[in-house]
Design a protein around this motif. Structure first.
Motif, PDB file in Angstrom:
ATOM      1  N   GLN A 158      80.411   8.167  45.437  1.00 41.86           N
ATOM      2  CA  GLN A 158      81.177   8.107  46.674  1.00 41.86           C
ATOM      3  C   GLN A 158      82.279   7.053  46.589  1.00 41.86           C
ATOM      4  O   GLN A 158      83.239   7.082  47.349  1.00 41.86           O
ATOM      5  N   ASP A 159      82.174   6.128  45.612  1.00 41.92           N
ATOM      6  CA  ASP A 159      83.125   5.029  45.492  1.00 41.92           C
ATOM      7  C   ASP A 159      84.154   5.205  44.380  1.00 41.92           C
ATOM      8  O   ASP A 159      85.256   4.677  44.470  1.00 41.92           O
ATOM      9  N   ASP A 160      83.768   5.906  43.302  1.00 43.33           N
ATOM     10  CA  ASP A 160      84.665   5.965  42.149  1.00 43.33           C
ATOM     11  C   ASP A 160      84.412   7.205  41.296  1.00 43.33           C
ATOM     12  O   ASP A 160      83.450   7.942  41.499  1.00 43.33           O
ATOM     13  N   VAL A 161      85.319   7.394  40.351  1.00 38.64           N
ATOM     14  CA  VAL A 161      85.191   8.472  39.371  1.00 38.64           C
ATOM     15  C   VAL A 161      85.268   7.833  37.986  1.00 38.64           C
ATOM     16  O   VAL A 161      86.051   6.919  37.767  1.00 38.64           O
ATOM     17  N   ARG A 162      84.414   8.297  37.082  1.00 35.03           N
ATOM     18  CA  ARG A 162      84.375   7.756  35.732  1.00 35.03           C
ATOM     19  C   ARG A 162      84.780   8.848  34.752  1.00 35.03           C
ATOM     20  O   ARG A 162      84.228   9.949  34.766  1.00 35.03           O
ATOM     21  N   PHE A 163      85.763   8.539  33.910  1.00 33.22           N
ATOM     22  CA  PHE A 163      86.231   9.422  32.858  1.00 33.22           C
ATOM     23  C   PHE A 163      85.635   8.894  31.555  1.00 33.22           C
ATOM     24  O   PHE A 163      85.663   7.688  31.323  1.00 33.22           O
ATOM     25  N   PHE A 164      85.136   9.763  30.689  1.00 33.75           N
ATOM     26  CA  PHE A 164      84.570   9.263  29.442  1.00 33.75           C
ATOM     27  C   PHE A 164      84.611  10.323  28.346  1.00 33.75           C
ATOM     28  O   PHE A 164      84.657  11.520  28.615  1.00 33.75           O
ATOM     29  N   LEU A 165      84.635   9.826  27.116  1.00 34.92           N
ATOM     30  CA  LEU A 165      84.536  10.690  25.956  1.00 34.92           C
ATOM     31  C   LEU A 165      83.065  10.833  25.615  1.00 34.92           C
ATOM     32  O   LEU A 165      82.307   9.867  25.687  1.00 34.92           O
ATOM     33  N   ASP A 166      82.678  12.029  25.244  1.00 41.56           N
ATOM     34  CA  ASP A 166      81.301  12.320  24.897  1.00 41.56           C
ATOM     35  C   ASP A 166      81.322  13.184  23.646  1.00 41.56           C
ATOM     36  O   ASP A 166      82.381  13.659  23.218  1.00 41.56           O
ATOM     37  N   GLY A 167      80.185  13.390  23.056  1.00 38.11           N
ATOM     38  CA  GLY A 167      80.095  14.230  21.869  1.00 38.11           C
ATOM     39  C   GLY A 167      79.507  13.472  20.703  1.00 38.11           C
ATOM     40  O   GLY A 167      79.189  12.291  20.803  1.00 38.11           O
ATOM     41  N   PRO A 191      84.089  19.518  32.287  1.00 36.13           N
ATOM     42  CA  PRO A 191      84.233  19.011  30.926  1.00 36.13           C
ATOM     43  C   PRO A 191      85.023  19.994  30.054  1.00 36.13           C
ATOM     44  O   PRO A 191      85.054  21.193  30.306  1.00 36.13           O
ATOM     45  N   GLN A 192      85.661  19.438  29.033  1.00 39.89           N
ATOM     46  CA  GLN A 192      86.465  20.199  28.078  1.00 39.89           C
ATOM     47  C   GLN A 192      86.040  19.790  26.672  1.00 39.89           C
ATOM     48  O   GLN A 192      85.994  18.607  26.361  1.00 39.89           O
ATOM     49  N   THR A 193      85.722  20.751  25.837  1.00 40.81           N
ATOM     50  CA  THR A 193      85.174  20.488  24.505  1.00 40.81           C
ATOM     51  C   THR A 193      86.149  20.908  23.419  1.00 40.81           C
ATOM     52  O   THR A 193      86.776  21.971  23.517  1.00 40.81           O
ATOM     53  N   THR A 194      86.264  20.060  22.394  1.00 43.33           N
ATOM     54  CA  THR A 194      87.070  20.349  21.210  1.00 43.33           C
ATOM     55  C   THR A 194      86.198  20.135  19.980  1.00 43.33           C
ATOM     56  O   THR A 194      85.446  19.163  19.914  1.00 43.33           O
ATOM     57  N   TYR A 195      86.330  21.042  19.016  1.00 43.48           N
ATOM     58  CA  TYR A 195      85.511  20.984  17.805  1.00 43.48           C
ATOM     59  C   TYR A 195      86.350  20.542  16.617  1.00 43.48           C
ATOM     60  O   TYR A 195      87.454  21.039  16.401  1.00 43.48           O
ATOM     61  N   PHE A 196      85.818  19.592  15.873  1.00 40.97           N
ATOM     62  CA  PHE A 196      86.423  19.092  14.646  1.00 40.97           C
ATOM     63  C   PHE A 196      85.422  19.296  13.514  1.00 40.97           C
ATOM     64  O   PHE A 196      84.226  19.491  13.766  1.00 40.97           O
ATOM     65  N   ASN A 197      85.884  19.199  12.276  1.00 33.90           N
ATOM     66  CA  ASN A 197      84.963  19.258  11.140  1.00 33.90           C
ATOM     67  C   ASN A 197      83.945  18.124  11.207  1.00 33.90           C
ATOM     68  O   ASN A 197      82.806  18.278  10.783  1.00 33.90           O
ATOM     69  N   GLU A 198      84.355  16.981  11.749  1.00 29.91           N
ATOM     70  CA  GLU A 198      83.495  15.794  11.818  1.00 29.91           C
ATOM     71  C   GLU A 198      82.548  15.800  13.015  1.00 29.91           C
ATOM     72  O   GLU A 198      81.678  14.941  13.110  1.00 29.91           O
ATOM     73  N   GLY A 199      82.729  16.701  13.936  1.00 32.22           N
ATOM     74  CA  GLY A 199      81.862  16.756  15.110  1.00 32.22           C
ATOM     75  C   GLY A 199      82.578  17.277  16.346  1.00 32.22           C
ATOM     76  O   GLY A 199      83.682  17.822  16.273  1.00 32.22           O
ATOM     77  N   THR A 200      81.965  17.060  17.482  1.00 29.58           N
ATOM     78  CA  THR A 200      82.440  17.586  18.765  1.00 29.58           C
ATOM     79  C   THR A 200      82.924  16.463  19.667  1.00 29.58           C
ATOM     80  O   THR A 200      82.271  15.429  19.786  1.00 29.58           O
ATOM     81  N   LEU A 201      84.073  16.684  20.306  1.00 33.48           N
ATOM     82  CA  LEU A 201      84.617  15.759  21.303  1.00 33.48           C
ATOM     83  C   LEU A 201      84.572  16.458  22.654  1.00 33.48           C
ATOM     84  O   LEU A 201      85.024  17.601  22.782  1.00 33.48           O
ATOM     85  N   ILE A 202      84.039  15.759  23.650  1.00 33.65           N
ATOM     86  CA  ILE A 202      83.980  16.301  25.007  1.00 33.65           C
ATOM     87  C   ILE A 202      84.640  15.303  25.955  1.00 33.65           C
ATOM     88  O   ILE A 202      84.247  14.132  26.001  1.00 33.65           O
ATOM     89  N   TYR A 203      85.658  15.757  26.700  1.00 35.20           N
ATOM     90  CA  TYR A 203      86.219  14.965  27.793  1.00 35.20           C
ATOM     91  C   TYR A 203      85.344  15.279  28.993  1.00 35.20           C
ATOM     92  O   TYR A 203      85.159  16.439  29.350  1.00 35.20           O
ATOM     93  N   ASN A 204      84.808  14.240  29.636  1.00 36.33           N
ATOM     94  CA  ASN A 204      83.889  14.486  30.733  1.00 36.33           C
ATOM     95  C   ASN A 204      84.128  13.479  31.859  1.00 36.33           C
ATOM     96  O   ASN A 204      84.928  12.549  31.713  1.00 36.33           O
TER      97      ASN A 204
END
Length: 163
Positions: free
Chosen positions: A104-113, A86-99
């Motif tokens: 075994q079948d797939d990979v899921r990309f999602f925004l978190d924070g 995961p990679q985290t970025t901080y904003f005044n409004e909150g935190t964004l995390i790319y995760n």
């Protein structure tokens, strides 16, 4: 004389060491070298896809394999800089995390924070480029998985498939 006959018999026995070919290697291996699969994908995160994207691999992934995902973070002198998720970025409004997570079948990309994703500028949600590397478990020991270039070099990945 006995020594000479012994040496002659010994040398012949080494020359005649041939037999049937052994059984084939394990799936996913190539002559004892495990082959890692990798691909690159570009994703747009938005409310319609709930700020996530699921991609099937299109190849076999074994239960013991490890999946790593890297994001193209910036470019320096024309050179892409990749960061492990995961990679985290901080904003005044909150935190964004790319995760990500994987099966075994797939990979899921999602925004978190805790930030409202709808207020993010398009540079944070659109045309995000990721590289996925599936690493056979035998190749994980001692490998710095956070260093993209190290992983690619160690696994001898020459090119990435586009998904």
């Amino acid at each position: 004389m006995k020594k000479l006959i012994y040496l002659f018999a010994l040398s012949i026995s080494f020359l005649a060491c041939e037999g049937p070919q052994g059984p084939p290697g394990l799936p996913g291996s190539d002559g004892g070298l495990f082959v890692a699969s990798a691909f690159e994908i570009e994703i747009n995160f938005n409310a319609a896809n709930n700020y996530e994207y699921i991609e099937n691999y299109g190849f076999d992934v074994y239960p013991s394999d490890v999946v790593m995902v890297y994001i193209s973070w910036e470019t320096d002198n024309g050179q892409d800089i990749w960061r492990a998720l995961p990679q985290t970025t901080y904003f005044n409004e909150g935190t964004l995390i790319y995760n990500f997570d994987f099966t075994q079948d797939d990979v899921r990309f999602f925004l978190d924070g805790d930030i409202d994703f709808s207020i993010l500028a398009s540079e944070w949600t659109q045309n995000q480029v990721f590289r996925v590397v599936v690493i056979p478990a035998d190749n994980v020991d001692g490998l710095d998985l956070n260093n993209y270039n190290n992983v690619i070099e160690s696994l001898n990945i020459q090119s990435l498939k586009a998904q």
